[in-house]
Design an enzyme around this catalytic site. Structure first.
Site, PDB file in Angstrom:
ATOM      1  N   GLY A  12       0.765  -1.231   0.000  1.00 19.41           N
ATOM      2  CA  GLY A  12       0.000   0.000   0.000  1.00 19.41           C
ATOM      3  C   GLY A  12       0.801   1.288   0.000  1.00 19.41           C
ATOM      4  N   SER A  13       2.005   1.267  -0.614  1.00 20.99           N
ATOM      5  CA  SER A  13       2.759   2.528  -0.614  1.00 20.99           C
ATOM      6  C   SER A  13       2.078   3.568  -1.514  1.00 20.99           C
ATOM      7  CB  SER A  13       4.214   2.306  -1.035  1.00 20.99           C
ATOM      8  OG  SER A  13       4.319   1.924  -2.376  1.00 20.99           O
ATOM      9  N   ASN A  14       1.492   3.124  -2.614  1.00 17.67           N
ATOM     10  CA  ASN A  14       0.726   4.074  -3.441  1.00 17.67           C
ATOM     11  C   ASN A  14      -0.510   4.570  -2.695  1.00 17.67           C
ATOM     12  OD1 ASN A  14       1.774   4.560  -6.284  1.00 17.67           O
ATOM     13  ND2 ASN A  14       2.038   2.354  -6.084  1.00 17.67           N
ATOM     14  N   ARG A  64     -16.118 -15.072  -9.014  1.00 17.09           N
ATOM     15  CA  ARG A  64     -15.596 -13.717  -9.128  1.00 17.09           C
ATOM     16  C   ARG A  64     -16.730 -12.700  -8.990  1.00 17.09           C
ATOM     17  NH1 ARG A  64     -10.374 -12.285 -11.053  1.00 17.09           N
ATOM     18  NH2 ARG A  64      -9.646 -14.351 -11.565  1.00 17.09           N
ATOM     19  N   MET A  89      -4.483  -6.765  -6.900  1.00 17.71           N
ATOM     20  CA  MET A  89      -3.972  -7.830  -7.763  1.00 17.71           C
ATOM     21  C   MET A  89      -5.025  -8.826  -8.245  1.00 17.71           C
ATOM     22  SD  MET A  89      -0.958  -6.786  -8.098  1.00 17.71           S
ATOM     23  CE  MET A  89      -0.057  -8.115  -8.901  1.00 17.71           C
ATOM     24  N   LEU A  92     -10.531  -7.714 -12.664  1.00 15.30           N
ATOM     25  CA  LEU A  92     -11.942  -7.374 -12.467  1.00 15.30           C
ATOM     26  C   LEU A  92     -12.755  -7.759 -13.706  1.00 15.30           C
ATOM     27  CD1 LEU A  92     -11.248  -3.893 -10.870  1.00 15.30           C
ATOM     28  CD2 LEU A  92     -12.108  -5.920  -9.666  1.00 15.30           C
ATOM     29  N   HIS A 108      -0.043   1.408 -13.068  1.00 10.61           N
ATOM     30  CA  HIS A 108       0.620   0.232 -13.626  1.00 10.61           C
ATOM     31  C   HIS A 108       2.096   0.569 -13.834  1.00 10.61           C
ATOM     32  CE1 HIS A 108       0.944  -3.503 -15.841  1.00 10.61           C
ATOM     33  NE2 HIS A 108       1.691  -2.859 -16.712  1.00 10.61           N
ATOM     34  N   ASP A 144      -5.326  -3.289 -18.323  1.00  7.00           N
ATOM     35  CA  ASP A 144      -4.262  -2.282 -18.484  1.00  7.00           C
ATOM     36  C   ASP A 144      -4.334  -1.550 -19.827  1.00  7.00           C
ATOM     37  OD1 ASP A 144      -3.240  -3.013 -15.976  1.00  7.00           O
ATOM     38  OD2 ASP A 144      -1.938  -4.536 -16.843  1.00  7.00           O
ATOM     39  N   GLU A 173       5.792   6.667  -9.045  1.00  2.00           N
ATOM     40  CA  GLU A 173       4.379   6.297  -8.892  1.00  2.00           C
ATOM     41  C   GLU A 173       3.736   7.156  -7.807  1.00  2.00           C
ATOM     42  OE1 GLU A 173       3.445   2.095  -8.630  1.00  2.00           O
ATOM     43  OE2 GLU A 173       5.309   1.541  -9.618  1.00  2.00           O
TER      44      GLU A 173
HETATM   45  C1  GRF Z   1       3.098  -0.861  -7.677  1.00  2.00           C
HETATM   46  O1  GRF Z   1       4.294  -0.987  -8.386  1.00  2.00           O
HETATM   47  C2  GRF Z   1       1.938  -0.727  -8.623  1.00  2.00           C
HETATM   48  O2  GRF Z   1       2.248  -0.010  -9.764  1.00  2.00           O
HETATM   49  C3  GRF Z   1       1.679  -2.169  -8.969  1.00  2.00           C
HETATM   50  O3  GRF Z   1       1.861  -2.872  -7.765  1.00  2.00           O
HETATM   51  C4  GRF Z   1       2.750  -2.147  -6.921  1.00  2.00           C
HETATM   52  C5  GRF Z   1       2.026  -1.890  -5.645  1.00  2.00           C
HETATM   53  O4  GRF Z   1       2.834  -1.330  -4.670  1.00  2.00           O
HETATM   54  N1  GRF Z   1       0.382  -2.322  -9.579  1.00  2.00           N
HETATM   55  P1  GRF Z   1       2.168  -0.687  -3.363  1.00  2.00           P
HETATM   56  O5  GRF Z   1       1.258  -1.742  -2.748  1.00  2.00           O
HETATM   57  O6  GRF Z   1       1.433   0.541  -3.762  1.00  2.00           O
HETATM   58  O7  GRF Z   1       3.343  -0.399  -2.462  1.00  2.00           O
END
Ligand code: GRF
Length: 206
Positions: A12-14, A64, A89, A92, A108, A144, A173
């Site tokens: 979850g860094s994004n 699903r 991940m 959908l 992505h 994507d 990102e």
């Molecule tokens: C990121 O590189 C994102 O682009 C990809 O998965 C990774 C997720 O990283 N889809 P985080 O969970 O946001 O740290």
């Protein structure tokens, strides 16, 4: 004020970069972090940031569609206006995507349309390109493939491993996604670009 839900599967860094950007005069607030994995590291980070969390474990559903129906119910309950996929991940189905069409973003780690799917960093290295990066795009049923709303580019350096390249792309990102989200919430659909070079202080010779 618009309401944003963030879907995660991992660290979850994004997600953190998105949560952190939605303060002050930002036109949106994070209302829900939803994970399909009970152990996702991002859940604790969301809680620490005071954002409501939910787990919809895909393994608990026979299909699903049933899994997505529960996710959709959680998103509606949170009254989300927009959905950000951030390291989510699960693929959908078109049915779910259509429900959130025009309101759902994904990040992505490649310069789409190059390298949809997995193992993007290694594929960029193997192809011998001098540049790689990441893309934020609208989500459409095809994986994507939605309209790109922003890209950030970084150099691929000699000797790079997939891990080294990923470590160079990830901070981009974290800049790109908040920048695109804000524009998206404000109704802007023209794509933007960021580059590492523009962000790196120039070395000043004495
Ligand atoms: C990121 O590189 C994102 O682009 C990809 O998965 C990774 C997720 O990283 N889809 P985080 O969970 O946001 O740290």
């Amino acid at each position: 004020m618009k309401r944003v839900a963030i879907l995660i599967s991992g660290g979850g860094s994004n997600m953190v970069s998105l949560i952190e950007c939605m303060t002050g005069d930002h036109p949106a607030r994070p209302v829900l972090v939803l994970s399909n994995r009970p152990g996702a590291g991002g859940l604790a980070k969301a809680e620490a940031a005071g954002v409501e969390t939910a787990v919809v474990d895909h393994r608990a559903f026979e299909t699903r569609e049933a899994f997505e129906a529960e996710m959709d119910a959680q998103l509606r309950k949170a009254e989300a206006d927009f959905v950000c996929l951030a390291g989510f991940m699960r693929i959908l189905t078109p049915g779910f995507v259509e429900k959130w069409r025009g309101k759902m973003l994904n990040i992505h780690p490649s310069l789409l349309p190059k390298y949809p799917g997995l193992h993007t960093h290694q594929r960029a290295i193997d192809a011998g390109y001098i540049e790689a990066g990441c893309t934020v795009h609208e989500v459409i049923p095809e994986l994507d493939a939605g309209p790109p709303l922003g890209q950030a580019r970084v150099p691929v350096l000699p000797g790079d491993t997939a891990e080294m390249l990923a470590a160079r792309i990830l901070p981009m990102e974290h800049k790109l996604y908040p920048a695109v989200l804000r524009r998206f919430v404000e109704g802007v659909r023209a794509p933007i670009g960021l580059s590492l070079a523009a962000d790196t202080p120039k070395k000043v010779e004495p």
